[in-house]
Design an enzyme around this catalytic site. Structure first.
Site, PDB file in Angstrom:
ATOM      1  N   MET A 171       0.828  -1.212   0.000  1.00 16.99           N
ATOM      2  CA  MET A 171       0.000   0.000   0.000  1.00 16.99           C
ATOM      3  C   MET A 171       0.860   1.258   0.000  1.00 16.99           C
ATOM      4  O   MET A 171       0.426   2.329  -0.459  1.00 16.99           O
ATOM      5  CB  MET A 171      -0.943  -0.004   1.201  1.00 16.99           C
ATOM      6  CG  MET A 171      -2.090  -0.994   1.120  1.00 16.99           C
ATOM      7  SD  MET A 171      -3.239  -0.642  -0.235  1.00 16.99           S
ATOM      8  CE  MET A 171      -3.901   0.946   0.253  1.00 16.99           C
ATOM      9  N   SER A 546       1.510 -49.210 -29.926  1.00 18.44           N
ATOM     10  CA  SER A 546       1.433 -49.076 -28.456  1.00 18.44           C
ATOM     11  C   SER A 546       2.668 -48.356 -27.922  1.00 18.44           C
ATOM     12  O   SER A 546       3.520 -48.959 -27.276  1.00 18.44           O
ATOM     13  CB  SER A 546       1.255 -50.434 -27.785  1.00 18.44           C
ATOM     14  OG  SER A 546       2.223 -51.375 -28.201  1.00 18.44           O
TER      15      SER A 546
END
Length: 633
Positions: A171, A546
């Protein structure tokens, strides 16, 4: 003993005992700090410890030395260094790992977890949040609500954290402007209301300057709420919430020091228990009565949620690690299929159909994602269609386990409703999830006993069922060799069936493409079909690329030991590409065929195949003869 010296010593001892007793009975608050990168989480915790006079002198001296070495921005002390413990963190000025710190004030004890802000370390944030009572969500006052703010808030809410502090930091860099604070609070409230977050406490502060950290700041007279530490000291923890639920204990260890003692050890997840209570052991369902509650310090007359104990039972019943001892008249559900929310934590995507290990309480079982219903966009909160989840993806999906487990919804009991997914090959944790409920199908579908079993089918055919699994790159010769092997076995009177990759995609798997997710599902379906065929006593041959070890291992585990024969048709990529019998490599190189194995999709070669065929040295006929000899000798 009227000597004043002894009386003074007695008073000091009494004061020490009183202090220790107060400290021993203080409540414990576990909280995390989270938010986006550079929001000041580490600095905030460092300032909190520093202003609370909770740093030893030697630590303070080391901190001052480290601050001078690293270099600070106009400050004598870099407070972030108190919790940034890794060398990489100090060098980069970021948090990577979860840093835990313990501290205490006159009113309460605390364990704080400083979690990373970088998106790639979101999984570490989930780890810290899993045991927290409160989350401090930091927001840089200059930047407002960011994507990572939303993600961390969503995850904190998801894992059941009921107390949220919106700490609007820095702030001082916006001149302590009240309008900035109120605008960010309004933005966050709009988001919080949409995901179901209830009331939260918003505090304007500056970690660097210490405003509203341990005491109210004169720099913001317009703020009338508590300082951060004041709120942490006074927030109601709902500590007795899990004691209100029925008794649950997941067995961690069967304690058998001698033939005269058999107890079941674990931590009580919820409720309370006393000797004489009737209990039920799940998933088996056997009932008994508690005879003793044993601890290191002696037997107890009662034990409650959070305590680790050993229970002895009146009856010799089957009970082992992973089972749950519960109140007999209020047992948890048992199921093997669930709807869950899943948070994906790995760089490799989650693939439906791929088997993973699932750890739930003290159980470890095999699990697959059967259906990804949707992915959640943390910015818009919309439900988006998806086939996979990427790193930090959050989705709702169905899970199927290889056996039924006792569980409770995560919102009722995190210990019996929270799970992690583990990669079977690397043992890395790849996902974390929360169970919503059991799928109805898990209660409605049961195994039917069949009298003519696989052994009877095999005996009728006078052969041992086998699954010959041919794997290799496209063009390696799998189908050619498999076809020759079947012809030779058929000539010998064997009962066989060949499942070829291309042929299966014309029917059973015609709905699947060639993405990784579709390849996984392709092999899962073929594996299930092949298992059914071996149940019928057949020798099954499959010719599929696969490409992933995980799926080949999944199929292997579907069959009894010794029945899965992995045959690696080992052909170098350049040789397979030179053959290119179907023109597929040419199309892939031209960008006309996406996700082609060996070009833009990986092939994971078998590490220990039962049979390896080098097609650069052997003809197809020679390879087939070697395989048949191995099957018939």
């Amino acid at each position: 003993m009227n000597d004043p010296i002894y009386q003074t010593d007695d008073l000091i001892a009494q004061d020490i005992d009183a202090y220790l007793d107060r400290h021993r009975h203080k409540t414990m608050l576990r909280f995390i700090t989270c938010g986006s990168v550079d929001d000041g989480k580490s600095t905030l915790i460092g300032r909190l410890l520093y202003d609370s006079k909770l740093i030893f002198e030697d630590h303070l001296a080391a901190l001052e030395a480290d601050s001078k070495r690293v270099g600070t921005q106009g400050q004598e002390i870099d407070f972030a260094l108190l919790v940034d413990g890794l060398a990489a963190e100090r060098e980069q000025g970021i948090t990577i790992d979860v840093a835990y710190r313990f501290f205490a004030t006159e009113k309460r004890k605390f364990i704080v977890a400083d979690t990373p802000g970088h998106e790639q370390y979101t999984r570490n944030m989930v780890t810290g949040a899993s045991t927290a009572d409160l989350a401090v969500i930091l927001i840089d006052a200059r930047k407002g609500v960011l994507t990572q703010t939303r993600r961390h808030s969503y995850l904190a809410h998801l894992v059941g954290i009921r107390h949220l502090v919106l700490a609007i930091n820095k702030m001082d860099l916006v001149d302590y402007d009240q309008a900035v604070f109120e605008r960010i609070v309004a933005d966050y409230r709009h988001f919080a209301d949409r995901i179901g977050i209830g009331p939260f406490t918003a505090i304007p502060l500056s970690g660097l300057r210490g405003d509203n950290i341990t005491r109210r700041s004169d720099a913001m007279p317009w703020y009338a709420g508590p300082a951060l530490l004041e709120h942490l000291e006074t927030v109601n923890l709902d500590a007795d919430r899990m004691q209100e639920h029925p008794f649950r204990l997941a067995v961690q260890w069967v304690n058998r020091p001698n033939l005269d003692f058999r107890g079941f050890s674990g931590q009580i997840a919820s409720g309370w228990v006393r000797p004489g209570d009737a209990v039920r052991v799940l998933p088996g369902g056997q009932t008994s009565t508690v005879t003793r509650i044993v601890t290191f310090d002696g037997d107890l007359d009662e034990a409650r949620a959070g305590q680790s104990v050993t229970l002895t039972l009146a009856d010799e019943i089957d009970c082992s690690r992973g089972q749950v001892i519960a109140r007999a008249d209020q047992p948890p559900e048992v199921a093997d299929q669930f709807e869950t929310t899943l948070v994906w934590m790995a760089g490799e995507p989650m693939l439906p159909g791929r088997p993973y290990l699932l750890k739930l309480a003290t159980n470890v079982v095999t699990a697959t994602v059967t259906d990804l219903k949707y992915q959640i966009n943390v910015n818009t909160l919309t439900h988006e269609a998806a086939k996979t989840l990427g790193l930090n993806g959050i989705g709702v999906c169905n899970l199927s386990l290889d056996r039924a487990l006792p569980f409770e919804p995560y919102t009722d009991n995190p210990d019996l409703g929270g799970f992690v997914l583990i990669d079977r090959l690397t043992s890395a944790t790849v996902g974390a999830g929360m169970i919503h409920f059991a799928l109805r199908r898990s209660h409605n579908i049961h195994w039917q006993a069949i009298e003519v079993n696989r052994a009877a089918h095999a005996a009728l055919k006078h052969q041992q069922p086998r699954l010959l699994w041919f794997t290799g790159l496209s063009g390696s010769g799998k189908s050619t060799i498999a076809n020759l092997v079947e012809k030779k076995l058929h000539a010998l009177g064997r009962h066989t069936f060949l499942l070829d990759g291309d042929n299966v995609r014309h029917g059973l798997n015609r709905d699947l493409g060639f993405t990784e997710a579709d390849r996984v599902e392709n092999i899962r379906r073929v594996g299930e079909v092949a298992r059914l065929m071996t149940d019928a006593g057949l020798i099954v041959l499959t010719a599929f690329i696969s490409p992933f070890r995980s799926e080949r291992r999944m199929v292997r585990q579907l069959l009894p030991d010794g029945e899965f024969i992995e045959i690696f048709i080992d052909t170098p990529l350049e040789v397979a590409e030179a053959r290119d019998p179907k023109g597929l490599y040419r199309k892939a190189r031209a960008g006309m065929l996406k996700n082609f194995t060996g070009i833009d999709s990986p092939y994971e070669a078998p590490e220990e195949p039962e049979i390896r065929i080098d097609t650069t040295r052997l003809s197809a006929e020679e390879a087939a003869e070697i395989i048949v000899q191995a099957m018939t000798t």
